[in-house]
Design a protein around this motif. Structure first.
Motif, PDB file in Angstrom:
ATOM      1  N   TRP A 257       0.831  -1.206   0.000  1.00 48.17           N
ATOM      2  CA  TRP A 257       0.000   0.000   0.000  1.00 48.17           C
ATOM      3  C   TRP A 257       0.868   1.261   0.000  1.00 48.17           C
ATOM      4  CZ3 TRP A 257      -0.208   3.827   3.769  1.00 48.17           C
ATOM      5  CH2 TRP A 257      -1.220   4.783   3.603  1.00 48.17           C
ATOM      6  N   ALA A 258       1.909   1.277   0.841  1.00 45.61           N
ATOM      7  CA  ALA A 258       2.780   2.460   0.933  1.00 45.61           C
ATOM      8  C   ALA A 258       3.485   2.725  -0.392  1.00 45.61           C
ATOM      9  CB  ALA A 258       3.804   2.266   2.053  1.00 45.61           C
ATOM     10  N   ALA A 259       3.967   1.678  -1.037  1.00 43.36           N
ATOM     11  CA  ALA A 259       4.659   1.854  -2.315  1.00 43.36           C
ATOM     12  C   ALA A 259       3.694   2.353  -3.389  1.00 43.36           C
ATOM     13  CB  ALA A 259       5.310   0.541  -2.740  1.00 43.36           C
ATOM     14  N   ALA A 260       2.478   1.816  -3.408  1.00 42.09           N
ATOM     15  CA  ALA A 260       1.485   2.238  -4.397  1.00 42.09           C
ATOM     16  C   ALA A 260       1.081   3.695  -4.185  1.00 42.09           C
ATOM     17  CB  ALA A 260       0.259   1.333  -4.341  1.00 42.09           C
ATOM     18  N   LYS A 261       0.896   4.099  -2.929  1.00 41.81           N
ATOM     19  CA  LYS A 261       0.536   5.492  -2.638  1.00 41.81           C
ATOM     20  C   LYS A 261       1.661   6.440  -3.010  1.00 41.81           C
ATOM     21  CE  LYS A 261      -2.646   6.886  -0.682  1.00 41.81           C
ATOM     22  NZ  LYS A 261      -3.945   7.446  -1.150  1.00 41.81           N
ATOM     23  N   THR A 262       2.906   6.023  -2.754  1.00 44.30           N
ATOM     24  CA  THR A 262       4.042   6.881  -3.067  1.00 44.30           C
ATOM     25  C   THR A 262       4.154   7.126  -4.561  1.00 44.30           C
ATOM     26  OG1 THR A 262       5.230   6.037  -1.137  1.00 44.30           O
ATOM     27  CG2 THR A 262       6.537   7.153  -2.811  1.00 44.30           C
ATOM     28  N   LEU A 263       3.928   6.096  -5.361  1.00 41.81           N
ATOM     29  CA  LEU A 263       4.020   6.218  -6.818  1.00 41.81           C
ATOM     30  C   LEU A 263       2.721   6.703  -7.450  1.00 41.81           C
ATOM     31  CD1 LEU A 263       6.020   2.972  -7.703  1.00 41.81           C
ATOM     32  CD2 LEU A 263       6.866   5.324  -7.658  1.00 41.81           C
ATOM     33  N   HIS A 264       1.692   6.950  -6.622  1.00 38.72           N
ATOM     34  CA  HIS A 264       0.373   7.399  -7.110  1.00 38.72           C
ATOM     35  C   HIS A 264      -0.198   6.403  -8.114  1.00 38.72           C
ATOM     36  CE1 HIS A 264       0.936  11.247  -5.117  1.00 38.72           C
ATOM     37  NE2 HIS A 264       2.123  11.331  -5.665  1.00 38.72           N
ATOM     38  N   LEU A 265      -0.029   5.124  -7.820  1.00 36.80           N
ATOM     39  CA  LEU A 265      -0.581   4.089  -8.679  1.00 36.80           C
ATOM     40  C   LEU A 265      -2.051   3.876  -8.352  1.00 36.80           C
ATOM     41  CD1 LEU A 265       2.167   1.299  -8.669  1.00 36.80           C
ATOM     42  CD2 LEU A 265       1.663   2.927 -10.478  1.00 36.80           C
ATOM     43  N   PRO A 266      -2.915   3.812  -9.353  1.00 34.83           N
ATOM     44  CA  PRO A 266      -4.310   3.439  -9.071  1.00 34.83           C
ATOM     45  C   PRO A 266      -4.373   1.960  -8.711  1.00 34.83           C
ATOM     46  CG  PRO A 266      -3.944   3.612 -11.446  1.00 34.83           C
ATOM     47  CD  PRO A 266      -2.672   4.071 -10.786  1.00 34.83           C
ATOM     48  N   PHE A 267      -5.068   1.646  -7.644  1.00 29.85           N
ATOM     49  CA  PHE A 267      -5.134   0.249  -7.220  1.00 29.85           C
ATOM     50  C   PHE A 267      -6.459  -0.005  -6.532  1.00 29.85           C
ATOM     51  CE2 PHE A 267      -3.233   2.629  -3.738  1.00 29.85           C
ATOM     52  CZ  PHE A 267      -3.969   2.208  -2.646  1.00 29.85           C
ATOM     53  N   ALA A 268      -6.860  -1.266  -6.564  1.00 30.82           N
ATOM     54  CA  ALA A 268      -8.057  -1.700  -5.844  1.00 30.82           C
ATOM     55  C   ALA A 268      -7.616  -2.309  -4.516  1.00 30.82           C
ATOM     56  CB  ALA A 268      -8.832  -2.723  -6.669  1.00 30.82           C
ATOM     57  N   LYS A 269      -8.421  -2.098  -3.477  1.00 29.21           N
ATOM     58  CA  LYS A 269      -8.062  -2.603  -2.149  1.00 29.21           C
ATOM     59  C   LYS A 269      -7.911  -4.118  -2.154  1.00 29.21           C
ATOM     60  CE  LYS A 269     -10.279   1.203   0.337  1.00 29.21           C
ATOM     61  NZ  LYS A 269     -11.352   1.591   1.299  1.00 29.21           N
ATOM     62  N   TRP A 270      -8.749  -4.792  -2.934  1.00 30.36           N
ATOM     63  CA  TRP A 270      -8.671  -6.248  -2.955  1.00 30.36           C
ATOM     64  C   TRP A 270      -7.359  -6.715  -3.576  1.00 30.36           C
ATOM     65  CZ3 TRP A 270      -8.111  -9.045  -7.429  1.00 30.36           C
ATOM     66  CH2 TRP A 270      -8.429  -8.408  -8.634  1.00 30.36           C
ATOM     67  N   ARG A 271      -6.792  -5.916  -4.489  1.00 29.46           N
ATOM     68  CA  ARG A 271      -5.494  -6.279  -5.069  1.00 29.46           C
ATOM     69  C   ARG A 271      -4.379  -6.164  -4.029  1.00 29.46           C
ATOM     70  NH1 ARG A 271      -4.438  -6.957 -10.362  1.00 29.46           N
ATOM     71  NH2 ARG A 271      -6.161  -6.727 -11.843  1.00 29.46           N
ATOM     72  N   ILE A 272      -4.447  -5.139  -3.195  1.00 24.39           N
ATOM     73  CA  ILE A 272      -3.459  -4.998  -2.120  1.00 24.39           C
ATOM     74  C   ILE A 272      -3.551  -6.190  -1.174  1.00 24.39           C
ATOM     75  CG2 ILE A 272      -2.792  -3.623  -0.117  1.00 24.39           C
ATOM     76  CD1 ILE A 272      -1.986  -2.233  -2.598  1.00 24.39           C
ATOM     77  N   ALA A 273      -4.774  -6.550  -0.803  1.00 23.64           N
ATOM     78  CA  ALA A 273      -4.969  -7.693   0.096  1.00 23.64           C
ATOM     79  C   ALA A 273      -4.500  -8.993  -0.559  1.00 23.64           C
ATOM     80  CB  ALA A 273      -6.436  -7.802   0.493  1.00 23.64           C
ATOM     81  N   LEU A 274      -4.784  -9.149  -1.852  1.00 22.73           N
ATOM     82  CA  LEU A 274      -4.351 -10.360  -2.549  1.00 22.73           C
ATOM     83  C   LEU A 274      -2.830 -10.425  -2.639  1.00 22.73           C
ATOM     84  CD1 LEU A 274      -5.125 -12.903  -4.084  1.00 22.73           C
ATOM     85  CD2 LEU A 274      -5.313 -11.528  -6.174  1.00 22.73           C
ATOM     86  N   GLY A 275      -2.196  -9.270  -2.877  1.00 24.48           N
ATOM     87  CA  GLY A 275      -0.740  -9.236  -2.888  1.00 24.48           C
ATOM     88  C   GLY A 275      -0.152  -9.620  -1.545  1.00 24.48           C
ATOM     89  N   GLY A 276      -0.779  -9.140  -0.456  1.00 22.03           N
ATOM     90  CA  GLY A 276      -0.327  -9.521   0.880  1.00 22.03           C
ATOM     91  C   GLY A 276      -0.502 -11.002   1.133  1.00 22.03           C
ATOM     92  N   ALA A 277      -1.589 -11.579   0.601  1.00 23.98           N
ATOM     93  CA  ALA A 277      -1.822 -13.018   0.765  1.00 23.98           C
ATOM     94  C   ALA A 277      -0.772 -13.831   0.009  1.00 23.98           C
ATOM     95  CB  ALA A 277      -3.219 -13.378   0.274  1.00 23.98           C
ATOM     96  N   VAL A 278      -0.384 -13.351  -1.180  1.00 23.32           N
ATOM     97  CA  VAL A 278       0.666 -14.031  -1.954  1.00 23.32           C
ATOM     98  C   VAL A 278       1.974 -14.041  -1.172  1.00 23.32           C
ATOM     99  CG1 VAL A 278       2.105 -13.892  -4.029  1.00 23.32           C
ATOM    100  CG2 VAL A 278      -0.369 -13.571  -4.196  1.00 23.32           C
ATOM    101  N   GLY A 279       2.332 -12.891  -0.605  1.00 17.63           N
ATOM    102  CA  GLY A 279       3.553 -12.816   0.190  1.00 17.63           C
ATOM    103  C   GLY A 279       3.500 -13.706   1.421  1.00 17.63           C
ATOM    104  N   THR A 280       2.340 -13.808   2.023  1.00 16.96           N
ATOM    105  CA  THR A 280       2.181 -14.640   3.213  1.00 16.96           C
ATOM    106  C   THR A 280       2.355 -16.118   2.875  1.00 16.96           C
ATOM    107  OG1 THR A 280       0.655 -13.028   4.173  1.00 16.96           O
ATOM    108  CG2 THR A 280       0.609 -15.253   5.082  1.00 16.96           C
TER     109      THR A 280
END
Length: 262
Positions: free
Chosen positions: A21-44
């Motif tokens: 989330w922090a990296a996406a906000k810093t780069l002003h990337l448009p993103f969906a919340k579910w994509r952030i959560a899914l990315g976190g699940a992949v890392g987990t």
């Protein structure tokens, strides 16, 4: 030492999600919340799987995990490279902060730092820090807004089925008029206004207004009321705005009241 799998899962999910989330906000990337959560699940999932992998396969797994996490959020494109680099940078920065937290709390490192020994899991401290940061940020936004608009806030008395003492904002740009009546908007609900408006709508005692906004023309329901502000008392139409507003005042006044302000 006992290692609880739920702590490992929650620690990794919370940290990975916040980093993405922090990296996406810093780069002003448009993103969906579910994509952030899914990315976190992949890392987990990769973090849990890494327990059974070592050697060169461990490094390959971590690299593939990083690519998959970032691609899940940012997609495959030119910004993916910079998103990966920023995520790695934030990961190293967060790692240093976590080590500092371990030393501060005198946590024991075991197995090369793969696990830690604390009574309270790491994700609880992280979520606590995020909550404190959110409260501080929200307070700062509120104070800046209050300081900016304070000179334009006035006392208002709205009379529907009974009288309510609320606050109003003098907006010289609100020139909406319907059948000779100025229109005011309830931006922060008070008393039972929403229920009252709903009851009057069902009883066909409301007026439908067409209001021009940036997104186009929208229809809103308004109810007759008497409003006193800035030394004036007028019959008005009181409506809810087309979009939800977050304001520190209750009513956005018509420009007719602003002209009466001393």
């Amino acid at each position: 030492m006992n290692v609880y799998i739920e702590y490992v899962v929650l620690d990794n999910f919370v940290l990975d999600t916040l980093l993405l989330w922090a990296a996406a906000k810093t780069l002003h990337l448009p993103f969906a919340k579910w994509r952030i959560a899914l990315g976190g699940a992949v890392g987990t999932m990769a973090a849990v799987a890494s327990v059974w992998v070592d050697g060169v396969w461990l490094y390959l797994l971590k690299a593939a995990c990083l690519l998959a996490m970032c691609a899940t959020v940012a997609g495959v494109g030119r910004k993916l490279f910079w998103y990966i680099l920023l995520t790695v940078a934030y990961t190293f920065g967060a790692g240093g902060a976590i080590v500092g937290l371990f030393y501060l709390l005198k946590a024991d490192f075991v197995q090369g730092g793969a696990f830690y020994n604390m009574q309270v899991p790491l994700f609880v401290y992280v979520l606590g820090a995020v909550a404190v940061g959110f409260v501080c940020y929200s307070t700062g936004v509120y104070l800046r807004q209050a300081r900016r608009i304070a000179p334009h806030i006035v006392a208002v008395v709205v009379t529907l089925h009974k009288s309510y003492k609320v606050s109003g904002f003098c907006d010289s740009g609100n020139t909406v008029v319907h059948n000779g009546l100025p229109v005011c908007f309830v931006t922060k609900r008070f008393g039972g206004f929403a229920d009252y408006l709903a009851q009057q709508t069902l009883a066909h005692n409301t007026v439908q207004l067409s209001v021009d906004t940036v997104a186009g023309s929208v229809n809103v329901q308004a109810v007759h009321a008497t409003l006193s502000a800035c030394g004036l008392t007028k019959e008005v139409l009181l409506a809810l705005p087309a979009a939800k507003c977050a304001t520190i005042y209750n009513v956005l006044l018509s420009s007719e009241f602003c002209g009466g302000q001393p």
